[in-house]
Write an enzyme that holds these catalytic residues in place. Structure first.
Site, mmCIF file in Angstrom:
data_model
loop_
_atom_site.group_PDB
_atom_site.id
_atom_site.type_symbol
_atom_site.label_atom_id
_atom_site.label_comp_id
_atom_site.label_asym_id
_atom_site.label_seq_id
_atom_site.Cartn_x
_atom_site.Cartn_y
_atom_site.Cartn_z
ATOM 1 N N SER A 98 -63.025 33.291 15.206
ATOM 2 C CA SER A 98 -61.937 32.535 15.838
ATOM 3 C C SER A 98 -62.508 31.337 16.576
ATOM 4 O O SER A 98 -63.653 31.372 17.047
ATOM 5 C CB SER A 98 -61.195 33.419 16.839
ATOM 6 N N TYR A 116 -61.264 38.695 24.367
ATOM 7 C CA TYR A 116 -61.171 38.408 22.931
ATOM 8 C C TYR A 116 -62.199 37.348 22.540
ATOM 9 O O TYR A 116 -62.920 37.496 21.539
ATOM 10 C CB TYR A 116 -59.746 37.924 22.613
#
Lengths: 143, 72
Positions: A98, A116
């Site tokens: 990501s 995250y």
């Protein structure tokens, strides 16, 4: 995925597995080698995206996030790299990470994304060290 | 071995689990390209990176994020 692949005329074989489990990662690669005799490419795609502030950490949530996004990637490399080596060493592995793992930000929209982001940064490092391991151990992984 | 680093992607996952969020509006605020990516736009890049044509690319983290990193 199985249905889409077959609808387009491709051949597909599905293995139901939990990527957070070491044994399941071994089984994914093992069944692939049993079925097809070799491993050429892999897309390490499984991930989870829980958003939680660092000051409001929940132990179960943190464990799930790290188990999927970090341990899952590490275990995948553990079994896939040797499988590609045994297949002749000409293969390719791609990790779905990501943009969050590339840079920290003070943007308020991302304030719950720290854990995250850290998990994706770890995935990036695992991938880059996987390249290093290939070269250091003489695994002839071409790319 | 390579890595892709996507931004907002309009998958079924965010479509169903977080359906209250307007992802295209979010993308307009966060990215230079003011929309979420279609999954197919990621797939094309994945296929390229896994193909022989990408043989000289290794150990890289490839941004495919509509310019989100430039606005972070």
């Amino acid at each position: 995925v199985l249905a889409i692949s077959q609808a387009q005329g491709g051949e597909a074989y599905a293995v139901v597995a939990d990527v957070t489990k070491n044994a399941d990662n071994r089984r994914i690669v093992g069944e692939t080698l049993t079925k097809y005799g070799r491993l050429d490419v892999s897309f390490i795609n499984a991930g989870t995206g829980e958003r939680v502030s660092i000051t409001e950490l929940d132990e179960d949530l943190l464990d799930k996030l790290l188990a999927t996004n970090v341990k899952g990637v590490a275990y995948a490399f553990q079994y896939q790299l040797p499988a590609i080596e045994k297949s002749g060493g000409k293969g390719s592995i791609l990790v779905n990470s990501s943009c969050a793992g590339s840079r920290a930000t003070a943007n308020p929209d991302f304030r719950s994304g720290g854990v995250y982001a850290a998990s994706k940064a770890a995935a990036n490092m695992l991938a880059q060290y996987a390249v290093s391991v290939c070269h250091c151990t003489g695994t002839h992984l071409e790319y | 071995v390579n890595v892709i680093a996507p931004g907002l992607v309009n998958t079924q996952l965010i479509g169903t689990e977080v359906s209250t969020v307007d992802w295209n509006a979010q993308a307009g605020q966060l990215q230079l390209v003011p929309r979420a990516a279609a999954p197919e736009e990621i797939v094309k890049f994945v296929c390229f990176l896994l193909s022989d044509d990408a043989a000289f690319i290794t150990g890289s983290v490839q941004a495919i994020d509509g310019g989100i990193l430039l606005k972070m």
